[in-house]
Design an enzyme around this catalytic site. Structure first.
Site, PDB file in Angstrom:
ATOM      1  CG  HIS A 191       1.249  16.569 -24.059  1.00  0.00           C
ATOM      2  ND1 HIS A 191       2.040  17.695 -24.001  1.00  0.00           N
ATOM      3  CD2 HIS A 191       1.984  15.570 -23.499  1.00  0.00           C
ATOM      4  CE1 HIS A 191       3.182  17.389 -23.415  1.00  0.00           C
ATOM      5  NE2 HIS A 191       3.179  16.108 -23.107  1.00  0.00           N
ATOM      6  NE  ARG A 205      -4.236  -1.742   1.720  1.00  0.00           N
ATOM      7  CZ  ARG A 205      -4.335  -2.706   2.654  1.00  0.00           C
ATOM      8  NH1 ARG A 205      -3.565  -2.688   3.718  1.00  0.00           N
ATOM      9  NH2 ARG A 205      -5.217  -3.655   2.501  1.00  0.00           N
ATOM     10  CG  ASN A 212      -1.641  17.549 -20.390  1.00  0.00           C
ATOM     11  OD1 ASN A 212      -0.650  16.867 -20.163  1.00  0.00           O
ATOM     12  ND2 ASN A 212      -2.738  17.485 -19.648  1.00  0.00           N
ATOM     13  CE  LYS A 268       5.388  17.573 -14.017  1.00  0.00           C
ATOM     14  NZ  LYS A 268       5.436  16.404 -14.838  1.00  0.00           N
TER      15      LYS A 268
HETATM   16  N1  GLY Z   1       3.494  15.289 -17.868  1.00  0.00           N
HETATM   17  C1  GLY Z   1       2.400  16.071 -17.474  1.00  0.00           C
HETATM   18  C2  GLY Z   1       2.187  16.132 -16.007  1.00  0.00           C
HETATM   19  O1  GLY Z   1       3.020  15.665 -15.267  1.00  0.00           O
HETATM   20  O2  GLY Z   1       1.175  16.604 -15.586  1.00  0.00           O
END
Ligand code: GLY
Length: 373
Positions: A252, A125, A249, A231
């Protein structure tokens, strides 16, 4: 420790972690990992191409700190990211008696990171794992943010879980072992960050991007750091993609249709599809009157300057009709209530999510793009 190491924090409360970026991190991995271990043993999962280049370096670095390690070496390639190798990985980790507080190391590109992260998510888990990404694409995208999973016969990444790593180590030196094509494909994801949210970064890439494939380490580190910072900010705002994370995205929706049309084969690598997809997303934005005509020209000019695939004509393969590509887009995970979601842009660095795109405009764009193919 590495001089000039950059640290980016992914701020997710008790699931927060650091992404450390620098040259030579693999050779000092033991020093980074030792303080995190309840007992001095780890299990590593990798694939044979990466193992030949980097596994010994990693195991020596661990041994220097008194950490015992064993490794499972999977076959390279996208086909590894499916139930058979996933089952093998989970059963190996169980046979190795990995306990809940132990850490599993994913050493490799996106395939290994996604598969091992998912194995760690379900094992007992949930056990902790560390990402040591060895491709540019994995360093700037897949190793950060906790998306893990495998492919199903019905489509890519359809089986998975959100499971954040405990640490990500991006060694800039390992990028020197990539083929030029793999490096440039990863660059498709780097340029995406400038296009979606940081015009200054895009300008920096216009100036410094051409030095990256030839191996300028300092410039590579700056590019990876800025991409990871962006990110990390987006993931901290929207971990499970209820909103802003969808901006990642960009390119994408087109990319997935093109990858599907080319059979997810080496005819089109993911990052190459992302680059072409970004060019198409800007072209679509311009045709809808959302951004200037200069924006798509600038995107394409930069991709050309980098020697990257930019247009459908650069794909060495038969492609379906515009209707066929649109059908493939409709199978994307991002479809909601049957409506396609696009990431479009008001300008370079100003992307947004919309479902409000007339089908005819997309069809016409694809028709014209295919005419040059
Ligand atoms: N590769 C796109 C994300 O991590 O949201």
């Amino acid at each position: 420790m590495t001089l000039n190491m950059d640290t980016v924090r992914v701020a997710l409360g008790e699931r927060s972690y650091e992404v450390r970026i620098g040259a030579g991190l693999l050779t000092e991995a033991g020093r980074h990992i030792a303080p995190m271990l309840p007992r001095p043993r780890v299990r590593i999962v990798t694939e044979s191409t990466v193992a030949a280049l980097h596994l010994k370096t990693l195991q020596d670095a661990l041994a220097t700190e008194g950490i015992a390690s064993e490794a499972l070496i999977l076959p390279p390639g996208e086909s590894t990211k499916a139930w058979p190798e996933f089952t093998r990985t989970v059963e190996w980790l169980l046979a190795e008696k990995v306990e809940r507080r132990d850490l599993v190391i994913a050493l490799g590109g996106g395939v290994i990171g996604d598969l091992v992260g998912f194995a760690a998510a379900v094992l007992r888990r949930g056990v902790g794992f560390i990402q040591i990404p060895t491709s540019l694409l994995a360093q700037v995208d897949s190793s950060v943010g906790g998306k893990t999973g495998i492919n199903a016969p019905q489509g890519k990444n359809l089986i998975g879980a959100f499971h954040q790593p405990k640490l990500v180590l991006c060694d800039i030196d390992v990028l020197g072992t990539l083929t030029p094509r793999d490096f440039l494909a990863g660059y498709g994801e780097v340029v995406k960050y400038g296009l979606l949210g940081d015009a200054q970064f895009f300008e920096w890439l216009e100036e410094n991007g051409p030095a990256l494939p030839s191996g300028d380490g300092a410039a590579r580190q700056t590019a990876v750091r800025r991409a990871v910072q962006m990110k990390a900010e987006i993931v901290a705002r929207d971990e499970t993609e209820q909103g802003d994370r969808a901006l990642l995205n960009l390119g994408h929706t087109f990319c997935h249709a093109l990858e599907s049309a080319t059979g997810y084969s080496s005819r089109l690598l993911h990052g190459e599809g992302v680059a072409i997809g970004c060019a198409l997303a800007f072209e679509l934005s311009s045709r809808l009157g959302l951004c200037s005509q200069e924006a798509p020209s600038r995107v394409r000019a930069h991709l050309h300057a980098m020697g990257m695939k930019t247009d459908l004509a650069d794909i060495d393969s038969d492609l379906p009709s515009a209707e066929g590509l649109l059908d493939l887009m409709a199978q994307d995970k991002k479809v909601i209530d049957g409506r396609l979601r696009f990431i479009l842009a008001h300008d370079i660095g100003k992307a947004f999510v919309t479902s409000d795109v007339p089908r005819e405009t997309v069809l016409k764009l694809l028709d014209e793009a295919l005419a040059t193919h």
